[in-house]
Design a protein around this motif. Structure first.
Motif, short mmCIF file in Angstrom:
data_model
loop_
_atom_site.label_atom_id
_atom_site.label_comp_id
_atom_site.label_asym_id
_atom_site.label_seq_id
_atom_site.Cartn_x
_atom_site.Cartn_y
_atom_site.Cartn_z
N CYS A 3 0.84 -1.21 0.00
CA CYS A 3 0.00 0.00 0.00
C CYS A 3 0.87 1.25 0.00
O CYS A 3 0.61 2.19 -0.76
CB CYS A 3 -0.92 0.00 1.22
SG CYS A 3 -2.26 -1.21 1.15
N LEU A 4 1.91 1.28 0.84
CA LEU A 4 2.79 2.45 0.91
C LEU A 4 3.46 2.69 -0.44
O LEU A 4 3.54 3.84 -0.91
CB LEU A 4 3.83 2.26 2.01
CG LEU A 4 4.71 3.48 2.29
CD1 LEU A 4 3.92 4.55 3.02
CD2 LEU A 4 5.94 3.10 3.10
N LEU A 5 3.95 1.63 -1.08
CA LEU A 5 4.61 1.78 -2.37
C LEU A 5 3.65 2.27 -3.44
O LEU A 5 4.03 3.05 -4.33
CB LEU A 5 5.24 0.45 -2.80
CG LEU A 5 6.52 0.04 -2.07
CD1 LEU A 5 6.96 -1.35 -2.50
CD2 LEU A 5 7.64 1.05 -2.33
N SER A 6 2.38 1.82 -3.38
CA SER A 6 1.42 2.28 -4.38
C SER A 6 1.14 3.78 -4.23
O SER A 6 0.66 4.42 -5.17
CB SER A 6 0.10 1.50 -4.26
OG SER A 6 -0.64 1.91 -3.12
N ASN A 7 1.46 4.33 -3.07
CA ASN A 7 1.29 5.77 -2.82
C ASN A 7 2.62 6.52 -2.95
O ASN A 7 2.77 7.64 -2.46
CB ASN A 7 0.69 5.99 -1.42
CG ASN A 7 -0.05 7.31 -1.30
OD1 ASN A 7 -0.52 7.86 -2.30
ND2 ASN A 7 -0.15 7.83 -0.09
#
Length: 435
Positions: A312-316
């Protein structure tokens, strides 16, 4: 353009940055390094953030206004801005002076949540630095400082443990920072936090002055205070390297955010309380977790949570805070995005949508959020189409994905738009409804 090329924050520049601040341990001013185009885009982003905050009266979380050094309560701030929206034609300085007076300071947190312009431009600027040192475990976030408030209203203080800061100064006024090493401040300032008795301690401080186009770096363990005599805008980027305890708390919070159903059914009183297993069944039933995962060892589940958090963090792009959705919930109705079928959409070149198959579900990671859909190859095909970053007609997507009903395709695309994974081409900020 030549000037922008000279001031590009390349990988080589960031290597020099690390060398000159002794691997993030020493405070340092880097003069005249922000290109005109980056400054202009950051200014637009700060204005977009303020419009999001002010025009929606969103000042309860991470918006602080100070007048003559005193913090103003939320109700009074709302009264000031309720009938005074920030429009597209008025400058930030003109608006703030008109509404907040001659001497004021605005500190806002979570800038990446309120402005895609800020999120995209800062991320592009620091991506080469990420390539060198990696992404902080807790990601990064943005704070803005606006005004001519004199001494920072917080007084002399230190930032959160492990949170190093980069300050992009947009000016036009200069800013001066004073810092004290921990041992010095412990002796001369008695270690007092939020100390507003500044003047007697200045002779023991190190002084750093910077202006428009400068970049200021400061490690987390410095006692410090800033002074802004003239109006200026600063965008600060926080590298959130948490303590082990803080990161563990974040993982536990992630379990709640990712897997807990919002089940509002009442649990009744129980006979034979200690041995009654119904409450445990109710507890397990509120967890949106596959039976396969539930039956694995606890350490496997914890690692699963950990990896889902990172996806999730990487997708942001590494941003800690997810952007605002346009609507609380997207249903397959026209009022969410009117005439959506006839719009053009465009994916982001910065924030790519990723996906995985888990049993019969398609997990989609978009701008920090994990979405779950019934698995169809057509949905994967849509993600591949929008990840090209090209402008696409919604009608063309509907025609291409001919193995899914039109309503399913439209609903999926609307959901991606709602979570900021896609943009409707040329949709002005003023026309977007925020929830």
């Amino acid at each position: 353009m030549m000037e922008d090329t000279k001031k590009a924050l390349t990988k080589d520049w960031w290597l020099l940055f690390i060398e000159e601040n002794f691997s993030f341990t020493e405070t340092k001013v880097f003069k005249d390094v922000l290109s005109e185009s980056l400054q202009e885009n950051l200014y637009k982003g700060v204005k977009e953030m303020l419009q999001s905050r002010i025009n929606r009266l969103d000042i309860s979380n991470g918006f602080r206004l100070y007048q003559k050094g005193e913090e103003i309560g939320d109700s009074k701030v709302r009264n000031l801005i309720r009938e005074n929206k920030l429009g597209s034609q008025e400058s930030i300085e003109s608006y703030c002076k008109r509404i907040f007076g001659e001497n004021y300071g605005i500190i806002t947190n979570y800038g990446e949540r309120h402005s895609d312009i800020l999120a995209e431009n800062v991320l592009e600027a620091i991506q080469p630095l990420f390539d060198i040192i990696g992404i902080p475990p807790w990601g990064v976030e943005l704070t803005t400082f606006i005004g001519n408030y004199g001494w920072t209203p917080l007084g002399i203080h230190t930032d959160q443990r492990g949170e190093n800061v980069l300050h992009f100064h947009l000016g036009p006024g200069k800013k001066t920072m004073y810092t004290w090493n921990e041992d010095v401040y412990k002796e001369v300032g008695k270690g007092v936090s939020n100390n507003k008795d500044v003047e007697p301690l200045l002779e023991y401080a190190q002084k750093y002055e910077f202006g428009r186009g400068d970049l200021y770096y400061m490690p987390w363990n410095k006692h410090h205070i800033g002074f802004s005599g003239d109006f200026s805008i600063g965008v600060t980027l926080w590298f959130n390297n948490p303590t082990k305890c803080s990161f563990s708390k974040l993982m536990i919070e992630s379990i709640k955010n990712m897997f807990l159903k919002d089940d509002m059914n009442i649990i009744e009183s129980q006979l034979d309380y200690l041995n009654n297993e119904q409450t445990f069944n109710d507890f397990i039933g509120t967890l949106n977790i596959s039976s396969k995962t539930l039956n694995e060892p606890l350490v496997d589940f914890l690692q699963y949570t950990y990896k889902e958090y990172k996806k999730c963090l990487l997708s942001n792009g590494g941003w800690q805070n997810i952007p605002l959705r346009h609507h609380k919930k997207v249903e397959n109705t026209n009022h969410c995005f009117p005439e959506f079928e006839f719009k053009k959409i465009v994916g982001s070149n910065v924030f790519k949508i990723t996906h995985e198959k888990e049993e019969d579900r398609l997990l989609v990671y978009v701008r920090g959020v994990r979405l779950s859909f019934k698995y169809f190859e057509g949905l994967v095909k849509i993600i591949d189409m929008v990840n090209t970053g090209k402008v696409i007609e919604v009608q063309d997507v509907i025609e291409e994905i001919d193995d899914l009903p039109k309503d399913v395709v439209i609903y999926f695309l609307k959901t991606l738009v709602n979570n900021r994974g896609l943009k409707i081409q040329e949709a002005p900020l003023e026309e977007i409804q925020f929830q």
